[in-house]
Design a protein around this motif. Structure first.
Motif, short mmCIF file in Angstrom:
data_model
loop_
_atom_site.label_atom_id
_atom_site.label_comp_id
_atom_site.label_asym_id
_atom_site.label_seq_id
_atom_site.Cartn_x
_atom_site.Cartn_y
_atom_site.Cartn_z
N ASP A 1 0.85 -1.17 0.00
CA ASP A 1 0.00 0.00 0.00
C ASP A 1 0.90 1.24 0.00
O ASP A 1 1.90 1.28 0.72
CB ASP A 1 -0.88 0.00 1.25
N PRO A 2 0.59 2.25 -0.84
CA PRO A 2 1.46 3.43 -0.92
C PRO A 2 1.79 4.07 0.42
O PRO A 2 2.87 4.67 0.57
CB PRO A 2 0.66 4.38 -1.81
N ILE A 3 0.93 3.92 1.41
CA ILE A 3 1.18 4.56 2.70
C ILE A 3 2.39 3.94 3.40
O ILE A 3 3.03 4.56 4.25
CB ILE A 3 -0.08 4.48 3.60
N TYR A 4 2.76 2.71 3.01
CA TYR A 4 3.90 2.03 3.63
C TYR A 4 5.16 2.06 2.77
O TYR A 4 6.21 1.58 3.19
CB TYR A 4 3.54 0.57 3.93
N ARG A 5 5.07 2.60 1.56
CA ARG A 5 6.21 2.52 0.65
C ARG A 5 7.40 3.35 1.12
O ARG A 5 8.54 3.01 0.81
CB ARG A 5 5.77 2.96 -0.76
N SER A 6 7.15 4.42 1.85
CA SER A 6 8.27 5.26 2.30
C SER A 6 9.23 4.46 3.18
O SER A 6 10.42 4.76 3.23
CB SER A 6 7.74 6.48 3.05
N TYR A 7 8.71 3.44 3.87
CA TYR A 7 9.55 2.63 4.75
C TYR A 7 10.38 1.60 3.98
O TYR A 7 11.30 1.01 4.53
CB TYR A 7 8.69 1.92 5.80
N ALA A 8 10.03 1.38 2.73
CA ALA A 8 10.73 0.39 1.91
C ALA A 8 11.42 1.04 0.72
O ALA A 8 11.75 0.38 -0.25
CB ALA A 8 9.74 -0.67 1.42
N HIS A 9 11.66 2.34 0.81
CA HIS A 9 12.21 3.11 -0.32
C HIS A 9 13.51 2.50 -0.85
O HIS A 9 13.75 2.45 -2.06
CB HIS A 9 12.44 4.55 0.13
N GLY A 10 14.34 2.02 0.06
CA GLY A 10 15.64 1.49 -0.34
C GLY A 10 15.58 0.28 -1.22
O GLY A 10 16.56 -0.02 -1.94
N THR A 11 14.46 -0.44 -1.20
CA THR A 11 14.37 -1.62 -2.06
C THR A 11 14.34 -1.24 -3.54
O THR A 11 14.68 -2.05 -4.39
CB THR A 11 13.12 -2.47 -1.74
N MET A 12 13.94 0.00 -3.84
CA MET A 12 13.89 0.45 -5.23
C MET A 12 15.22 1.06 -5.70
O MET A 12 15.43 1.24 -6.89
CB MET A 12 12.76 1.46 -5.43
N THR A 13 16.08 1.38 -4.78
CA THR A 13 17.38 1.95 -5.15
C THR A 13 18.52 0.95 -5.00
O THR A 13 19.59 1.12 -5.58
CB THR A 13 17.71 3.19 -4.30
N PHE A 14 18.31 -0.11 -4.23
CA PHE A 14 19.38 -1.05 -3.90
C PHE A 14 19.98 -1.69 -5.15
O PHE A 14 21.19 -1.93 -5.22
CB PHE A 14 18.86 -2.14 -2.95
N GLY A 15 19.15 -1.96 -6.16
CA GLY A 15 19.64 -2.65 -7.36
C GLY A 15 20.76 -1.92 -8.08
O GLY A 15 21.57 -2.55 -8.77
N MET A 16 20.82 -0.60 -7.93
CA MET A 16 21.86 0.15 -8.63
C MET A 16 23.23 -0.04 -7.99
O MET A 16 24.25 0.29 -8.61
CB MET A 16 21.50 1.64 -8.69
N ILE A 17 23.29 -0.58 -6.80
CA ILE A 17 24.59 -0.83 -6.16
C ILE A 17 25.37 -1.88 -6.94
O ILE A 17 26.60 -1.81 -7.05
CB ILE A 17 24.39 -1.26 -4.69
N TYR A 18 24.66 -2.87 -7.50
CA TYR A 18 25.35 -3.95 -8.22
C TYR A 18 24.95 -4.01 -9.70
O TYR A 18 25.28 -4.97 -10.40
CB TYR A 18 25.03 -5.30 -7.55
N ALA A 19 24.27 -2.96 -10.19
CA ALA A 19 23.68 -3.01 -11.53
C ALA A 19 24.71 -3.25 -12.64
O ALA A 19 24.37 -3.79 -13.70
CB ALA A 19 22.92 -1.71 -11.81
N TYR A 20 25.95 -2.85 -12.41
CA TYR A 20 26.96 -2.97 -13.47
C TYR A 20 27.97 -4.07 -13.19
O TYR A 20 29.01 -4.15 -13.83
CB TYR A 20 27.64 -1.62 -13.69
N SER A 21 27.66 -4.95 -12.23
CA SER A 21 28.52 -6.10 -11.98
C SER A 21 28.34 -7.18 -13.04
O SER A 21 29.19 -8.05 -13.21
CB SER A 21 28.22 -6.68 -10.59
N GLU A 22 27.21 -7.13 -13.75
CA GLU A 22 26.92 -8.02 -14.87
C GLU A 22 26.18 -7.22 -15.93
O GLU A 22 25.77 -6.07 -15.70
CB GLU A 22 26.02 -9.19 -14.42
N HIS A 23 25.96 -7.82 -17.10
CA HIS A 23 25.04 -7.26 -18.09
C HIS A 23 23.66 -7.85 -17.78
O HIS A 23 23.41 -9.02 -18.05
CB HIS A 23 25.48 -7.62 -19.51
#
Length: 266
Positions: free
Chosen positions: A36-58
């Motif tokens: 639910d959008p009201i809880y998304r602010s608490y999980a914000h990092g799950t949408m940015t975490f992928g960029m930490i390793y995004a270029y380790s592979e194609h």
């Protein structure tokens, strides 16, 4: 999934494949968008975490068949809210996926927002295209493909880190994410902004790398996709610093929507 070097050449100790499924991105982003959008602010990092390793592979960003079978429901039924919000969430999520680094893979039926999960004994539910909301999703996926093919800035950063920057990665309070995609020479850029709440954001200020007029190439809130029709059109930058950049835009971020703006070319 955990094997390192799947897309590195064998002479470098890799397996020599062209592309690897990014299962981590899929699980993280789906867990976020199902909330639910009201809880998304608490999980914000799950949408940015992928960029930490995004270029380790194609990587390719997959929506796997495993996520739409065995009682997990279709993409549409995973979305929270009433019917309008479910479709808006799905449109915004798909556009975020197209704006995010990595090639794209949808499982069949997702491009028309099939209501039921996949059944290998039946066909895709093409009959849902009698309903405007499903036609809107199909039209959006077609147009996303067209935009992706037409904009080199949306392609280069898939495998090259210099083609990507976060425009806004830390606005968890408003559940807003912004990405900047660049061509190799940085002469052209595309700004991708996602608002993952049902609240429209007026006058949202975002720093941009180029001074001039930014043209809205796409919004998932367009009426032809089933949205409410909030648009930006052409937006001129202002000499107001924001996000570490000397100029910025004042944008309208529609509810549960992702927008693409093309920057001025050098």
């Amino acid at each position: 999934t955990a094997w390192p070097g799947v897309t590195k050449p064998p002479e470098q100790g890799g397996l020599g494949f062209d592309i690897k499924w990014n299962m981590g991105w899929m699980h993280d982003s789906l867990s976020y968008i199902e909330k639910d959008p009201i809880y998304r602010s608490y999980a914000h990092g799950t949408m940015t975490f992928g960029m930490i390793y995004a270029y380790s592979e194609h990587f390719i960003l997959p929506i796997s068949h495993d996520e739409v079978v065995y009682g997990k429901g279709s993409l549409l039924t995973k979305m929270p809210g009433d019917e309008w919000q479910k479709f808006a969430n799905l449109r915004s999520y798909l556009a975020f996926m197209w704006g995010h680094p990595g090639k794209k893979l949808l499982f069949m039926g997702s491009e028309i927002a099939q209501p039921g999960e996949w059944n290998h004994d039946g066909s895709v539910s093409w009959d849902v295209l009698d309903r405007p909301q499903h036609v809107g999703i199909q039209r959006l996926v077609k147009d996303l493909n067209g935009l992706y093919a037409d904009e080199p800035a949306l392609q280069f950063g898939d495998f090259h880190s210099e083609g990507f920057e976060w425009a806004a990665a830390d606005d968890a309070v408003n559940s807003v994410l912004g990405m900047l995609r660049y061509t190799p020479d940085r002469a052209s850029s595309v700004l991708v902004m996602s608002n993952f709440t049902p609240v429209p954001r007026y006058g949202y200020r975002i720093g941009v790398p180029q001074d001039g007029v930014w043209i809205e190439r796409m919004t998932t809130d367009a009426r032809e996709y089933g949205g409410s029709g909030l648009v930006n059109g052409a937006v001129s930058s202002e000499p107001i610093p924001a996000h570490g950049r000397p100029v910025s835009l004042s944008l309208t971020l529609p509810p549960l929507a992702t927008i693409f703006l093309k920057g001025p070319s050098f």
